[in-house]
Scaffold this motif. Structure first.
Motif, mmCIF file in Angstrom:
data_model
loop_
_atom_site.group_PDB
_atom_site.id
_atom_site.type_symbol
_atom_site.label_atom_id
_atom_site.label_comp_id
_atom_site.label_asym_id
_atom_site.label_seq_id
_atom_site.Cartn_x
_atom_site.Cartn_y
_atom_site.Cartn_z
ATOM 1 N N LEU A 113 -19.930 2.947 10.584
ATOM 2 C CA LEU A 113 -20.215 2.077 9.368
ATOM 3 C C LEU A 113 -19.546 0.425 9.586
ATOM 4 C CD1 LEU A 113 -19.729 4.579 6.705
ATOM 5 C CD2 LEU A 113 -21.906 3.559 7.608
ATOM 6 N N ASN A 116 -15.523 1.028 8.162
ATOM 7 C CA ASN A 116 -14.585 2.324 8.461
ATOM 8 C C ASN A 116 -14.061 2.399 10.160
ATOM 9 O OD1 ASN A 116 -16.920 2.983 9.955
ATOM 10 N ND2 ASN A 116 -16.948 4.938 8.713
ATOM 11 N N ALA A 119 -10.738 3.661 10.559
ATOM 12 C CA ALA A 119 -10.427 5.288 10.199
ATOM 13 C C ALA A 119 -11.410 6.035 11.150
ATOM 14 C CB ALA A 119 -11.154 5.486 8.960
ATOM 15 N N VAL A 120 -12.389 5.568 11.759
ATOM 16 C CA VAL A 120 -13.093 6.574 12.685
ATOM 17 C C VAL A 120 -12.288 6.394 13.836
ATOM 18 C CG1 VAL A 120 -15.268 6.446 14.253
ATOM 19 C CG2 VAL A 120 -15.240 5.847 11.702
ATOM 20 N N GLY A 123 -9.603 9.262 13.864
ATOM 21 C CA GLY A 123 -10.212 10.260 14.169
ATOM 22 C C GLY A 123 -10.347 10.547 15.472
ATOM 23 N N VAL A 124 -10.839 9.532 16.476
ATOM 24 C CA VAL A 124 -11.196 9.712 17.801
ATOM 25 C C VAL A 124 -9.623 9.967 18.298
ATOM 26 C CG1 VAL A 124 -11.841 8.615 19.987
ATOM 27 C CG2 VAL A 124 -13.084 8.307 17.803
ATOM 28 N N GLN A 152 -9.017 -1.703 3.614
ATOM 29 C CA GLN A 152 -8.475 -0.468 3.357
ATOM 30 C C GLN A 152 -7.977 0.417 4.316
ATOM 31 O OE1 GLN A 152 -9.485 1.080 -0.612
ATOM 32 N NE2 GLN A 152 -9.188 3.108 0.214
ATOM 33 N N SER B 57 -8.158 7.327 1.622
ATOM 34 C CA SER B 57 -9.264 7.218 0.685
ATOM 35 C C SER B 57 -10.174 8.406 1.022
ATOM 36 C CB SER B 57 -10.067 6.067 0.657
ATOM 37 O OG SER B 57 -10.643 5.749 1.679
ATOM 38 N N PHE B 59 -13.199 7.646 1.774
ATOM 39 C CA PHE B 59 -14.146 7.197 2.521
ATOM 40 C C PHE B 59 -13.426 7.081 3.966
ATOM 41 C CE2 PHE B 59 -15.320 2.852 4.568
ATOM 42 C CZ PHE B 59 -16.671 3.303 4.814
ATOM 43 N N ALA B 60 -12.000 7.006 3.905
ATOM 44 C CA ALA B 60 -11.469 7.151 5.241
ATOM 45 C C ALA B 60 -11.437 8.673 5.585
ATOM 46 C CB ALA B 60 -10.144 6.564 5.068
ATOM 47 N N SER B 63 -14.362 9.141 7.384
ATOM 48 C CA SER B 63 -14.827 8.413 8.421
ATOM 49 C C SER B 63 -13.810 8.762 9.746
ATOM 50 C CB SER B 63 -14.365 7.034 8.067
ATOM 51 O OG SER B 63 -15.201 6.501 7.031
ATOM 52 N N VAL B 64 -12.407 9.484 9.341
ATOM 53 C CA VAL B 64 -11.704 10.002 10.351
ATOM 54 C C VAL B 64 -12.257 11.410 11.042
ATOM 55 C CG1 VAL B 64 -9.585 11.049 10.668
ATOM 56 C CG2 VAL B 64 -9.487 9.105 9.354
ATOM 57 N N ILE B 66 -15.432 11.699 11.044
ATOM 58 C CA ILE B 66 -16.680 11.362 11.944
ATOM 59 C C ILE B 66 -16.061 10.998 13.304
ATOM 60 C CG2 ILE B 66 -18.161 9.423 12.183
ATOM 61 C CD1 ILE B 66 -18.814 9.380 9.235
ATOM 62 N N GLY B 67 -15.064 10.088 13.354
ATOM 63 C CA GLY B 67 -14.415 10.003 14.750
ATOM 64 C C GLY B 67 -14.076 10.943 15.569
ATOM 65 N N PHE B 86 -17.270 7.907 -3.479
ATOM 66 C CA PHE B 86 -16.451 6.722 -2.845
ATOM 67 C C PHE B 86 -16.937 6.952 -1.030
ATOM 68 C CE2 PHE B 86 -12.687 4.675 -1.319
ATOM 69 C CZ PHE B 86 -12.905 3.551 -1.827
ATOM 70 N N GLU B 89 -21.257 6.591 1.762
ATOM 71 C CA GLU B 89 -21.730 5.674 2.807
ATOM 72 C C GLU B 89 -21.584 6.696 4.078
ATOM 73 O OE1 GLU B 89 -20.067 1.926 3.935
ATOM 74 O OE2 GLU B 89 -21.962 1.428 5.041
ATOM 75 N N ALA B 90 -20.476 7.162 4.153
ATOM 76 C CA ALA B 90 -19.915 8.003 5.286
ATOM 77 C C ALA B 90 -20.763 9.406 5.375
ATOM 78 C CB ALA B 90 -18.470 8.124 5.326
ATOM 79 N N ASN B 93 -23.729 8.852 6.870
ATOM 80 C CA ASN B 93 -23.679 8.391 8.064
ATOM 81 C C ASN B 93 -23.285 9.769 9.044
ATOM 82 O OD1 ASN B 93 -21.291 7.005 10.572
ATOM 83 N ND2 ASN B 93 -23.271 5.831 10.163
ATOM 84 N N LEU B 97 -25.442 10.568 12.083
ATOM 85 C CA LEU B 97 -25.013 10.777 13.624
ATOM 86 C C LEU B 97 -25.070 12.261 14.006
ATOM 87 C CD1 LEU B 97 -22.150 8.424 13.195
ATOM 88 C CD2 LEU B 97 -24.131 7.925 14.600
#
Lengths: 348, 420
Positions: A113, A116, A119-120, A123-124, A152, B57, B59-60, B63-64, B66-67, B86, B89-90, B93, B97
């Motif tokens: 996105l 993010n 943050a992604v 995660g990786v 953020q 958050s 959102f994070a 997102s984490v 997702i990664g 919040f 969007e993720a 996503n 994905l």
């Protein structure tokens, strides 16, 4: 190759990308690879370079971001022995490199996105740690995806000291959506949302943020600014950052011919002028402390930089300088004083 | 092993048995105890090979995940209510994905007015996001569904949301059978991703797709989710055999044989409805209930089969699609559309923002549906007098103020008045 000067500079850091010699062509900072021994040449001079961002992508002619990304990621690839994963925020870099089924990336690459990427990447990196892999992780995005919508997540990644190098390609606005103001857009600059209209045309003064300073305030191991006008310095900083574990941040000033209203051939010149006038301080910081600032070699008045760009044309209407040019000069002078940008290059 | 344990803690133990590799935690009531429980298991070393990340958050958090998932790790997170919005969007996503993330949703109302209690507004807000959505009736089922969720998610490479009623399940202490590690291992093989970020074999994931392929991508997401209609019963049966109890499935029926009135509901309210059904059956009323487990994918055929003989179908749901009515009722209508003898459909909205749903009210509702059916959605136990007064007041005064505060003021005033 006329008037090549040779300057002896003390070594900044004992790493492989550090040049022992610096060559300056007259009027540019371009260092002639052909003039130095193979071991001292840049990553790009090597036949074995990873070419992480291959040609054929759809960036505009003269795109500073494409240049910055290629040098940065190639340097990171070399530093990591090609064991690297990149996460990309939405933006020009994402769009021009990957319209399916084509991709310019020669490394594993993930776009999720706009806001993010940090943050992604966390995660990786977590996945690599739990799998016991040594694979390194980079996140990258433009200034909008970094300083605004992604801020953020970026701050969260910093404060947790996650093992991610975040690279921001700062072209001072939302260029992918048609040149709108971001929190990295400088004062007086015209964008589609700060039009050159009214009594004070362009972006307002006293707003915006300089994320490298905020990154420093997180006390992360490494923060640096860089410029496509000095690609060797950029490579050196990326290599240095890759030698460190934890959260790292590099912000690269990348001129945008479209958004800034300048000819494609002026990208490097603009990047250089931005540094030489003091508007874009180039420095490094480690663990919350500024450790090195790149000196201005030949100071120029900021009006020389502004005059080259249509986004500042309203400051020079009718052949008269708008008084706000002096205000921008004052910003440059403040940077010069704050980071000690004049004088001999040395560790601070 | 049987334990007297809080629902959230039981879920945490079940999730830990699934050997998650990356857990992203962010507090929001009422799911917080789940990630707290997992945090304890990681910190104490009971759950090994797991990164527990305190993010900034929701959102994070996603997102984490997702990664981590794209990099080949089994990823888990939990959220509720505002947190789900919040991360919206993720949420889309992760589904787009095709990442097999499992997320617990501690179902809770969405503000404003801010409300921490249970309803299904949050789950309904993401019903079209491309996630599989499973609703647990009991904490035992919540435990089982999480184990099922990881298998299902990874088989289809698609995220799964396990919806558990906030407080009613998450904070209830019950007798719950926590499976053995060997039982879970026998059911859930290690995560073998269909796509992975790998320097040995670099690929670009998440690139831009234009009009020439977007429809096909979405079709395949829909097609893939429909596969779950077959897999959920199959995996549930397999799990049931290992655990020695019936669990999961697309839906469960209760006393629907010969039933003229069939109630459809999701989540913990099914328990109260079953009690009401028992009570009415004793009085000779031919009534039964269908507890829907899989809301996404929506089991149209399975629902058609169990509702085919009913005269009246009453849908009780804990959310309101403002301006339309009940989203679940709308979906059920689709399942009834092609039945030969189409039953009458009655939509009821109940339990919003934690409003209790008593048996008496349910019984009245089910009886009225047959004797005196209503139009559109019926709001169970709506305080008509308060609503009426507020409507009149708003008509009189332009600057009428906030609805929520006005209702509360009215309630405070009327509570001091003598009861009529």
């Amino acid at each position: 190759m006329t008037d090549v000067q040779m300057t002896d500079v003390p070594a900044l850091a004992p790493d492989e990308a550090q040049q022992k010699l610096k060559f300056y062509q007259k009027g540019t900072f371009t260092v002639g690879n052909r003039l130095i021994s193979e071991g001292e040449r840049s990553v790009q001079a090597s036949q074995a370079r990873s070419n992480a961002l291959t040609s054929g992508h759809r960036a505009c002619q003269g795109c500073g971001e494409a240049l910055g990304a290629r040098y940065a990621i190639d340097a990171a690839m070399r530093a990591s022995g090609n064991d690297l994963i990149a996460v990309n925020a939405t933006g020009c870099l994402e769009v021009f490199t990957t319209p399916y089924p084509e991709t310019s990336w020669q490394l594993p690459w993930l776009h999720s996105l706009f806001g993010n990427a940090a943050a992604v990447a966390t995660g990786v990196a977590a996945a690599m740690r739990v799998k016991g892999k040594k694979t390194r992780v980079i996140a990258q995005g433009g200034d909008g995806g970094t300083t605004d919508i992604g801020f953020q997540c970026l701050s969260g990644m910093f404060e947790r000291n996650d093992d991610v190098l975040y690279i921001c390609y700062d072209n001072e606005g939302y260029m992918n959506t048609g040149v709108q103001r971001s929190s990295a857009t400088p004062p007086a600059a015209r964008t589609a949302t700060t039009p050159a209209l009214g009594p004070e045309p362009g972006n307002v003064f006293g707003t915006g943020k300089f994320v490298p300073k905020i990154a420093v305030a997180h006390n992360i191991p490494y923060v640096a600014t860089a410029t496509v006008a000095d690609l060797h310095d950029l490579e050196r900083k990326v290599v240095k950052a890759m030698a460190i574990h934890g959260a790292r941040y590099i912000q690269i000033n990348v001129p945008c011919p479209l958004g800034w209203g300048a000819p494609s051939c002026d990208t490097i010149k603009l990047a250089r002028f931005a540094v030489e006038c003091g508007l874009y301080p180039i420095f490094e910081a480690e663990h919350g402390r500024v450790t090195h600032a790149r000196k201005i070699r030949k100071q120029i008045p900021v009006r020389e930089y502004l005059k080259l760009q249509k986004r500042y044309a309203h400051l020079f209407r009718g052949g008269v300088d708008d008084p706000r040019v002096a205000r921008i000069q004052a910003i440059c002078d403040a940077h010069i004083a704050e980071y000690g940008l004049l004088g001999d290059d040395e560790e601070v | 092993m049987l334990k007297q344990i809080e629902g959230s803690h039981a879920m945490a133990e079940a999730i830990a048995l699934c050997r998650p590799e990356v857990i992203c935690a962010y507090p929001i009531t009422p799911q917080t105890h789940i990630v707290e429980g997992l945090g304890e298991l990681v910190k104490s070393g009971e759950l090994e090979n797991c990164e527990f990340i305190n993010v900034e958050s929701e959102f994070a958090a996603l997102s984490v995940a997702i990664g981590a998932s794209a990099a080949g790790a089994r990823a888990y997170t939990a959220t509720a209510s505002q947190g789900l919005l919040f991360m919206a969007e993720a949420v889309y996503n992760a589904a787009g994905l095709g990442l097999p993330i499992v997320m617990t949703l501690g179902n809770r109302a969405i503000g404003a007015p801010i409300n921490i209690w249970n309803d299904h507004s949050d789950a309904m807000s993401m019903r079209d996001a491309g996630w599989i959505q499973l609703f647990a009736e009991t904490n035992q089922e919540a435990v089982d569904l999480h184990i099922l969720a990881f298998r299902l998610a990874e088989e289809l490479s698609m995220p799964v949301m396990v919806c558990v009623d906030g407080f009613i399940l998450t904070h209830a202490f019950e007798r719950i059978d926590i499976p053995e590690q060997a039982q879970v291992d026998a059911f859930l093989p290690p995560y073998d991703p269909v796509q992975v970020l790998d320097p040995e074999n670099p690929a670009s994931i998440g690139a831009m797709v234009g009009p020439e392929a977007f429809t096909e991508v979405r079709f395949l997401a829909h097609y893939k989710q429909r596969q779950a209609l077959r897999l959920i019963p199959a995996f549930s049966a397999e799990l049931g055999k290992i655990f020695g109890r019936a669990t999961g499935g697309l839906l469960r029926t209760y006393r629907i044989e010969d039933a003229e009135t069939v109630v459809v509901a999701m989540g913990s309210i099914c328990g109260t409805i079953k009690d009401t059904v028992d009570e009415m059956r004793e009085d000779g009323v031919k009534i039964g209930v269908v507890c829907l487990v899989s809301f996404r994918p929506f089991p149209v055929e399975a629902l058609g089969e169990v509702l085919a003989e009913a005269k009246d179908v009453v849908v009780v749901e804990k959310s309101i699609a403002v301006g339309v009515g009940g989203a679940l009722a709308d979906n059920i209508e689709g399942a009834l559309r092609n039945l030969e003898k189409r039953p009458r459909l009655h939509s009821a909205i109940a339990g919003l923002g934690g409003r209790p749903i008593p048996r008496d009210s349910l019984r009245r509702l089910f009886e009225t549906a047959v004797t005196d059916p209503w139009e559109g959605p019926h709001f169970l136990d709506l305080n008509d007098r308060v609503v009426g007064r507020e409507i009149h007041r708003v008509r009189k005064v332009r600057r009428s103020g906030s609805t929520a505060e006005n209702i509360l003021r009215q309630l405070a005033l009327t509570s001091q008045l003598p009861q009529d």
